[in-house]
Every structure is written in structure tokens, then in C-alpha cells.
Design a protein around this motif. Structure first.
Motif, short mmCIF file in Angstrom:
data_model
loop_
_atom_site.label_atom_id
_atom_site.label_comp_id
_atom_site.label_asym_id
_atom_site.label_seq_id
_atom_site.Cartn_x
_atom_site.Cartn_y
_atom_site.Cartn_z
N ARG A 15 0.83 -1.21 0.00
CA ARG A 15 0.00 0.00 0.00
C ARG A 15 0.86 1.26 0.00
N GLY A 16 1.93 1.25 0.77
CA GLY A 16 2.84 2.40 0.79
C GLY A 16 3.54 2.59 -0.54
N THR A 107 2.40 10.24 2.61
CA THR A 107 1.66 9.13 3.20
C THR A 107 2.33 7.81 2.87
N GLY A 108 2.78 7.64 1.64
CA GLY A 108 3.42 6.41 1.22
C GLY A 108 4.73 6.18 1.96
N LYS A 110 5.54 7.35 4.95
CA LYS A 110 5.23 7.02 6.34
C LYS A 110 4.76 5.59 6.47
N ARG A 111 3.96 5.10 5.53
CA ARG A 111 3.47 3.74 5.61
C ARG A 111 4.58 2.73 5.39
N CYS A 112 5.51 3.01 4.48
CA CYS A 112 6.60 2.09 4.23
C CYS A 112 7.56 2.05 5.42
N LYS A 114 6.86 2.77 8.54
CA LYS A 114 6.21 2.40 9.79
C LYS A 114 6.56 0.99 10.20
#
Length: 115
Positions: A15-16, A107-108, A110-112, A114
Motif C-alpha cells: 500500500r505504501g 503518506t506512502g 510514512k506507511r513504508c 512504519k
């Protein structure tokens, strides 16, 4: 919740990565129309929401915080549906494609990171 994230780490990375690609595409391909960007965003938001809801329902018996991904999935699907049904509203809220790209890229990342 940590156990759930431990099993689904690949989903977060996927998703990231998609969010990063979406942001880079929006930033470096200015000939792409805003309507197409809104369509891509809506598909991404709806697909991400469906995955979040399915994951929440699947693990509701074993995890107490199952309702958090369910709520986020519902909000994501709602945002995607608004983008599909009222593209003029999405166009006015996004301002310019550069803002949309910066938001998606942030956002991408941060998601990767995390995980």
C-alpha cells in the motif's frame, strides 16, 4: 494489533509503495489530467478500504482493536466514493496536482517506514 501487523506487513509495504508511485506519477507527469488523477485516487482509496475492512472482519475474533481498521476502511471507501461521484468537489479540494502528489508521497513514505 502487533500480531496482525506482523502477519500483514507485506500489505502495508504494498500500500505504501502504491501511494509513493501515485505521488511520483502526479508530480512528474503534468500532462496527466486532474480527472484521471482523481480516478486513480478513488480506485486506490476504495481498494485500500476493502482490504482494511476484510482484514478487520477476518481478525475480529482474535484482536480487540479490530474496529480501528474497520473504521479506517469505511472512511477510505467513503473518500473514494466521493471522488468518483463528485469529481468537481475533489478537484476543488485538491487545489493543484502538486499538492495531491506531495500528500500521497508523504503518506506512502510514512506507511513504508512504519514497519
Amino acid at each position: 494489533m502487533d500480531e496482525l501487523l506482523g502477519r500483514a506487513w507485506w500489505m502495508l509495504i504494498l500500500r505504501g509503495t502504491v501511494a509513493l508511485l501515485f505521488g511520483i506519477l502526479a508530480l512528474f507527469w503534468p500532462a496527466l489530467t486532474l480527472l484521471l488523477l482523481i480516478t486513480l485516487f478513488s480506485v486506490y482509496a476504495i481498494a485500500g478500504g476493502i482490504v482494511a475492512i476484510v482484514g478487520a472482519i477476518r481478525y475480529r475474533a482474535t484482536h480487540a482493536g479490530w474496529w480501528v481498521p474497520l473504521l479506517l476502511g469505511i472512511c477510505s471507501i467513503g473518500a473514494g466514493m466521493i471522488a468518483v461521484l463528485v469529481p468537481a468537489l475533489s478537484r476543488s479540494l485538491s487545489g493543484e496536482p502538486g499538492n495531491l502528489a506531495i500528500c500521497s508521497r508523504t503518506t506512502g513514505v510514512k506507511r513504508c517506514l512504519k514497519r
